[in-house]
Design a protein around this motif. Sequence first.
Motif, PDB file in Angstrom:
ATOM      1  N   LYS A 145      53.689  98.919  28.145  1.00  0.00           N
ATOM      2  CA  LYS A 145      52.296  99.003  28.629  1.00  0.00           C
ATOM      3  C   LYS A 145      51.983 100.402  29.171  1.00  0.00           C
ATOM      4  O   LYS A 145      51.325 100.553  30.192  1.00  0.00           O
ATOM      5  CB  LYS A 145      52.009  97.937  29.683  1.00  0.00           C
ATOM      6  CG  LYS A 145      52.146  96.524  29.178  1.00  0.00           C
ATOM      7  CD  LYS A 145      51.789  95.532  30.264  1.00  0.00           C
ATOM      8  CE  LYS A 145      51.960  94.111  29.815  1.00  0.00           C
ATOM      9  NZ  LYS A 145      51.623  93.163  30.871  1.00  0.00           N
ATOM     10  N   GLN A 158      44.122  98.551  27.999  1.00  0.00           N
ATOM     11  CA  GLN A 158      44.349  98.417  29.446  1.00  0.00           C
ATOM     12  C   GLN A 158      43.769  97.118  29.970  1.00  0.00           C
ATOM     13  O   GLN A 158      44.419  96.412  30.754  1.00  0.00           O
ATOM     14  CB  GLN A 158      43.738  99.597  30.192  1.00  0.00           C
ATOM     15  CG  GLN A 158      44.528 100.873  30.029  1.00  0.00           C
ATOM     16  CD  GLN A 158      43.882 102.025  30.768  1.00  0.00           C
ATOM     17  OE1 GLN A 158      42.740 102.384  30.512  1.00  0.00           O
ATOM     18  NE2 GLN A 158      44.623 102.611  31.692  1.00  0.00           N
ATOM     19  N   ASP A 159      42.545  96.790  29.565  1.00  0.00           N
ATOM     20  CA  ASP A 159      41.908  95.550  30.019  1.00  0.00           C
ATOM     21  C   ASP A 159      42.711  94.337  29.567  1.00  0.00           C
ATOM     22  O   ASP A 159      42.922  93.398  30.341  1.00  0.00           O
ATOM     23  CB  ASP A 159      40.478  95.454  29.492  1.00  0.00           C
ATOM     24  CG  ASP A 159      39.531  96.445  30.152  1.00  0.00           C
ATOM     25  OD1 ASP A 159      39.920  97.080  31.165  1.00  0.00           O
ATOM     26  OD2 ASP A 159      38.408  96.615  29.632  1.00  0.00           O
ATOM     27  N   SER A 160      43.166  94.348  28.321  1.00  0.00           N
ATOM     28  CA  SER A 160      43.945  93.225  27.799  1.00  0.00           C
ATOM     29  C   SER A 160      45.266  93.084  28.544  1.00  0.00           C
ATOM     30  O   SER A 160      45.678  91.974  28.897  1.00  0.00           O
ATOM     31  CB  SER A 160      44.219  93.421  26.305  1.00  0.00           C
ATOM     32  OG  SER A 160      43.017  93.424  25.587  1.00  0.00           O
ATOM     33  N   TRP A 161      45.950  94.199  28.761  1.00  0.00           N
ATOM     34  CA  TRP A 161      47.234  94.163  29.453  1.00  0.00           C
ATOM     35  C   TRP A 161      47.095  93.641  30.882  1.00  0.00           C
ATOM     36  O   TRP A 161      47.936  92.907  31.367  1.00  0.00           O
ATOM     37  CB  TRP A 161      47.876  95.539  29.469  1.00  0.00           C
ATOM     38  CG  TRP A 161      48.381  96.000  28.132  1.00  0.00           C
ATOM     39  CD1 TRP A 161      48.674  95.230  27.033  1.00  0.00           C
ATOM     40  CD2 TRP A 161      48.659  97.345  27.748  1.00  0.00           C
ATOM     41  NE1 TRP A 161      49.117  96.018  26.002  1.00  0.00           N
ATOM     42  CE2 TRP A 161      49.118  97.317  26.408  1.00  0.00           C
ATOM     43  CE3 TRP A 161      48.563  98.571  28.399  1.00  0.00           C
ATOM     44  CZ2 TRP A 161      49.482  98.472  25.718  1.00  0.00           C
ATOM     45  CZ3 TRP A 161      48.929  99.716  27.710  1.00  0.00           C
ATOM     46  CH2 TRP A 161      49.384  99.659  26.385  1.00  0.00           C
ATOM     47  N   SER A 162      46.002  94.036  31.548  1.00  0.00           N
ATOM     48  CA  SER A 162      45.834  93.645  32.950  1.00  0.00           C
ATOM     49  C   SER A 162      45.497  92.156  33.105  1.00  0.00           C
ATOM     50  O   SER A 162      45.707  91.585  34.163  1.00  0.00           O
ATOM     51  CB  SER A 162      44.750  94.494  33.621  1.00  0.00           C
ATOM     52  OG  SER A 162      43.471  94.156  33.120  1.00  0.00           O
ATOM     53  N   LYS A 163      45.001  91.520  32.056  1.00  0.00           N
ATOM     54  CA  LYS A 163      44.588  90.119  32.128  1.00  0.00           C
ATOM     55  C   LYS A 163      45.579  89.154  31.487  1.00  0.00           C
ATOM     56  O   LYS A 163      45.250  88.002  31.263  1.00  0.00           O
ATOM     57  CB  LYS A 163      43.222  89.959  31.449  1.00  0.00           C
ATOM     58  CG  LYS A 163      42.118  90.725  32.138  1.00  0.00           C
ATOM     59  CD  LYS A 163      40.828  90.649  31.362  1.00  0.00           C
ATOM     60  CE  LYS A 163      39.766  91.510  32.020  1.00  0.00           C
ATOM     61  NZ  LYS A 163      38.557  91.620  31.201  1.00  0.00           N
ATOM     62  N   LYS A 179      47.884  84.015  28.407  1.00  0.00           N
ATOM     63  CA  LYS A 179      46.651  84.143  29.192  1.00  0.00           C
ATOM     64  C   LYS A 179      46.188  82.740  29.562  1.00  0.00           C
ATOM     65  O   LYS A 179      46.119  81.863  28.701  1.00  0.00           O
ATOM     66  CB  LYS A 179      45.560  84.869  28.391  1.00  0.00           C
ATOM     67  CG  LYS A 179      44.301  85.092  29.196  1.00  0.00           C
ATOM     68  CD  LYS A 179      43.290  85.930  28.448  1.00  0.00           C
ATOM     69  CE  LYS A 179      42.058  86.113  29.311  1.00  0.00           C
ATOM     70  NZ  LYS A 179      41.039  86.881  28.633  1.00  0.00           N
ATOM     71  N   SER A 230      50.063  88.160  30.639  1.00  0.00           N
ATOM     72  CA  SER A 230      51.470  88.334  31.012  1.00  0.00           C
ATOM     73  C   SER A 230      52.332  88.126  29.766  1.00  0.00           C
ATOM     74  O   SER A 230      51.840  87.673  28.726  1.00  0.00           O
ATOM     75  CB  SER A 230      51.851  87.337  32.105  1.00  0.00           C
ATOM     76  OG  SER A 230      51.694  86.013  31.630  1.00  0.00           O
ATOM     77  N   LYS A 247      40.828 101.724  26.565  1.00  0.00           N
ATOM     78  CA  LYS A 247      40.266 100.845  27.596  1.00  0.00           C
ATOM     79  C   LYS A 247      40.500  99.381  27.219  1.00  0.00           C
ATOM     80  O   LYS A 247      40.869  98.563  28.069  1.00  0.00           O
ATOM     81  CB  LYS A 247      38.776 101.112  27.790  1.00  0.00           C
ATOM     82  CG  LYS A 247      38.158 100.256  28.888  1.00  0.00           C
ATOM     83  CD  LYS A 247      36.731 100.633  29.159  1.00  0.00           C
ATOM     84  CE  LYS A 247      36.063  99.835  30.240  1.00  0.00           C
ATOM     85  NZ  LYS A 247      36.702  98.707  30.815  1.00  0.00           N
TER      86      LYS A 247
END
Length: 161
Positions: A54, A90-95, A127, A97, A87
């Motif tokens: 990531k 990053q958004d996908s990774w943050s939401k 998710k 596991s 972006k």
Amino acid sequence: MNSLFGSRKSLVGALAPVAMVAAVSFAATSAQAAINEAAVQNYATQMKQAANSKNVSKVSNLVADEALISLSRRGRTTSLDKAAYLKLLQDSWSKSSNYSYDISISNVVITGEQAKADVKTVETWVKDGQQRTMSTTSRATLKSDNNNAVLLRAVSQVTIE
């Protein structure tokens, strides 16, 4: 032409240095921009490592500043530039596991300064407690940047299971 430079001879004298610089620049660019299949396969290895860790900075280094990525799913298409692509990652990774990324490259065709290849990626993540899998089949164009292959264009078909 004569009014700008006074004569044809002075026009040739004025343009000769420009032509020489252009020729030297073209030769340097061509030599510097060489790409080969090993560089393309190394791109896949680096992208897999960057995505699985990531590391958006490493992914960014593997995408050309002028990149354009076209994604199609269920008859709808969207195009992303480099900033929008990063972006989205990053958004996908943050939401999610348990993210995992795999990539394979085949049918590499080298044409001068670029390589075109079929690229298959499989991403999995969890998710909202559910396992998701996204498969992407792309025809990608890569170019050489400091002796490394970087993504320039991708036309991709996306399937989410």
